[in-house]
Every structure is written in structure tokens, then in C-alpha cells.
Write an enzyme that holds these catalytic residues in place. Structure first.
Site, PDB file in Angstrom:
ATOM      1  CG  HIS A  53      -0.405   0.063   2.524  1.00 32.61           C
ATOM      2  ND1 HIS A  53       0.418  -0.909   3.048  1.00 32.61           N
ATOM      3  CD2 HIS A  53      -0.510   1.018   3.496  1.00 32.61           C
ATOM      4  CE1 HIS A  53       0.783  -0.562   4.274  1.00 32.61           C
ATOM      5  NE2 HIS A  53       0.238   0.613   4.573  1.00 32.61           N
ATOM      6  CG  HIS A  55       0.047   4.301   4.788  1.00 36.84           C
ATOM      7  ND1 HIS A  55      -0.687   3.498   5.626  1.00 36.84           N
ATOM      8  CD2 HIS A  55      -0.806   5.276   4.366  1.00 36.84           C
ATOM      9  CE1 HIS A  55      -1.927   3.963   5.703  1.00 36.84           C
ATOM     10  NE2 HIS A  55      -2.022   5.032   4.946  1.00 36.84           N
ATOM     11  CG  ASP A  57       4.809   2.983   7.571  1.00 40.82           C
ATOM     12  OD1 ASP A  57       3.952   3.343   6.746  1.00 40.82           O
ATOM     13  OD2 ASP A  57       4.551   2.194   8.499  1.00 40.82           O
ATOM     14  CG  HIS A  58       4.265  -0.066   4.275  1.00 42.11           C
ATOM     15  ND1 HIS A  58       4.212  -1.409   4.578  1.00 42.11           N
ATOM     16  CD2 HIS A  58       3.761   0.581   5.352  1.00 42.11           C
ATOM     17  CE1 HIS A  58       3.681  -1.574   5.782  1.00 42.11           C
ATOM     18  NE2 HIS A  58       3.401  -0.383   6.272  1.00 42.11           N
ATOM     19  CG  HIS A 110      -4.006   0.144   6.798  1.00 41.71           C
ATOM     20  ND1 HIS A 110      -3.942   0.720   8.043  1.00 41.71           N
ATOM     21  CD2 HIS A 110      -2.818   0.440   6.185  1.00 41.71           C
ATOM     22  CE1 HIS A 110      -2.768   1.334   8.177  1.00 41.71           C
ATOM     23  NE2 HIS A 110      -2.074   1.177   7.060  1.00 41.71           N
ATOM     24  CG  ASP A 127       0.543  -1.508   7.628  1.00 40.42           C
ATOM     25  OD1 ASP A 127       1.427  -2.370   7.795  1.00 40.42           O
ATOM     26  OD2 ASP A 127       0.764  -0.284   7.694  1.00 40.42           O
ATOM     27  CG  HIS A 165       3.886  -2.002  11.308  1.00 44.38           C
ATOM     28  ND1 HIS A 165       4.699  -0.927  11.558  1.00 44.38           N
ATOM     29  CD2 HIS A 165       3.104  -1.652  10.256  1.00 44.38           C
ATOM     30  CE1 HIS A 165       4.421   0.047  10.688  1.00 44.38           C
ATOM     31  NE2 HIS A 165       3.456  -0.367   9.887  1.00 44.38           N
TER      32      HIS A 165
HETATM   33 ZN   LIG Z   1      -0.008   1.588   6.518  1.00 41.56          ZN
END
Ligand SMILES: [Zn+2]
Length: 258
Positions: A53, A55, A57-58, A110, A127, A165
Site C-alpha cells: 500500500h 503509506h 513507511d512502506h 487500512h 497493514d 509491523h
Molecule cells: Zn499503513
């Protein structure tokens, strides 16, 4: 197939999947440097990046990574367009020589375009499904996330879940609060603490174990359902119960001294 966890940022995992002839792919890229170092140390050749996805942090390691390894980026057709070179829709299959076939499942909740990737005995759930928890509902609805988790729950018991995570210990605190009588949760808390003491990740985890310990896969079990309805002060259908459980955990996380 050998799968390596590369911890990045605070608590993210990049999954490095090694196949035959030193070929590999990576799932998500929140940071480039640790992944580049791992690939060099293992002497691997990268074939592709799979993205769950959009975001940061990915994704925020992708540009730097591709400056060294200019490989295709497979990802959602409907988000992360800045990075995705090979958009995937629900049910698409990515065939990677020496590594294997990966089915993309659209698992929204998410984010709206979130993909999970399924291969032999393993699911990369980003996530969407965490160990003992699930992603927060940033874009989708409770009904969407419930449908996504129900779909992942159709996979065989032995499926290993690789999530985005290291949230397991925190998630288990809420799981135990919501289901204090569940002994499988108490056992998993001990196992996860032991792994952490050895510096080991809590994931992957077998889907069978998640069915026993993850409240978001257990909203139809009578005792937990009763607890959720007590929290919400009313009888609830499945989607509403799922939404109430998500709010209950969000409240719990806000109150806990983390
Ligand atoms: Zn995420």
C-alpha cells in the site's frame, strides 16, 4: 524459498524473499539502506519489489533502492501510482522466475487499494492482518476490513503470516484485556516475550495461531462478542461488532502508557 526479515524504521519489516540461483524480491520498502545492505551481504540479485500500500513507511525507500536496482515495482492499481510500474488488480498473479508465483488479493480497510500477496504456504499481509491485530481504518470501513480478514481467514491453517509491523506484543495486551479467559493469548504473550528477549521477530506466525489469539479474527466467538457488545452498550451485527472492537482497541491504545 527462504524469507528474511529486515527490520526498518521503528517497527516495520521489509520481507526479503530468496529463491533459487540467488534471486530475490522484496515486499515493501520503508527504508532502502538496511535492505541494500542485507542484499549485498547475502549476495543476491533483485528481481522485483512488491508493494502492499501507499503509506510512507512502506514506500519511502523505493527511490533510493531503485537508483541501485532498477527493478519493476508491482503494487496496487489504485494507489501509490508514483512508485508502481506494474499495477495489479485483485486476483492478478505475478510470476517470478526462480522465486515463485504470487497472487495479489485486494484487502481494503487500512487503505482502499491495499494488496496482500499469497504464495506457497505464505501470505504477506502488509497493514491488513497483523499478528494479534489488524491495521487501523484510515480509508476503508469496518465492513471492508472485516471482509478482507474473512477472506484471508479462508487460507489453510498452516499458512505463515508475514505482516508489515512488529506490533504483536502491544496487540496481545489488548487481546488479553478483551478476552481475559483465553489461555492461548496468555501462552502467546510468553512466547513473544521470549522471542523479543532473543532479539527475534514475533512473525511469521501460523494462521491457526492467529485464529486462537487475534480478536479481529474472533468477533463471532460468543464470549468476545459479549465483551464487544458490553463495550458498545448494544447488540451488534458482525460489521458493527468489528467496528466497535476497532474503536475499543483504539481507546485502549490511547489509554495505555506506550
Ligand atoms: Zn499503513
Amino acid at each position: 524459498m527462504q524469507i528474511h526479515a529486515v527490520p526498518v524504521l521503528n517497527d516495520n519489516y521489509v520481507w526479503l524473499i530468496e529463491g533459487g540461483q540467488r534471486q530475490c524480491i522484496v515486499v515493501d520498502l520503508g527504508d532502502a539502506q538496511p535492505v541494500l545492505a542485507a542484499i549485498d551481504a547475502l549476495g543476491l540479485t533483485v528481481q522485483a519489489i512488491l508493494l502492499t500500500h501507499h503509506h510512507a513507511d512502506h514506500t519511502q525507500g523505493i527511490a533510493k533502492f531503485r537508483a541501485r536496482h532498477s527493478v519493476p515495482v508491482y503494487g496496487p492499481a489504485t494507489e501509490a501510482q508514483r512508485w508502481v510500474t506494474h499495477p495489479l488488480a485483485d486476483g492478478d498473479i505475478v510470476n517470478l522466475p526462480q522465486i515463485g508465483a504470487f497472487s495479489a488479493w485486494l484487502t481494503p480497510g487500512h487503505t482502499l487499494g491495499h494488496l496482500s500477496y499469497l504464495t506457497y504456504g505464505a501470505a504477506f499481509t502488509g497493514d491488513t492482518l497483523f499478528s494479534a491485530g489488524c491495521g487501523r481504518l484510515f480509508e476503508g470501513t469496518a465492513a471492508m476490513m472485516l471482509a478482507s480478514l474473512d477472506r484471508l481467514a479462508t487460507l489453510p491453517d498452516a499458512t505463515q503470516i508475514y505482516c508489515g509491523h512488529e506490533y504483536t506484543a502491544d496487540n496481545l495486551r489488548f487481546a488479553q484485556f478483551a478476552e481475559p479467559e483465553n489461555t492461548a493469548i496468555a501462552e502467546r504473550i510468553i512466547a513473544v516475550a521470549k522471542a523479543a528477549a532473543l532479539g527475534q521477530p514475533s512473525v511469521p506466525v501460523r494462521l491457526a495461531e492467529e485464529r486462537q489469539t487475534n480478536p479481529f479474527l474472533r468477533i463471532r466467538t460468543p464470549l468476545l462478542r459479549q465483551g464487544i457488545e458490553t463495550f458498545a452498550h448494544q447488540k451488534l451485527n458482525d460489521a458493527a461488532a468489528f467496528g466497535a472492537l476497532r474503536r475499543w482497541k483504539d481507546e485502549f491504545d490511547g489509554l495505555s502508557p506506550l
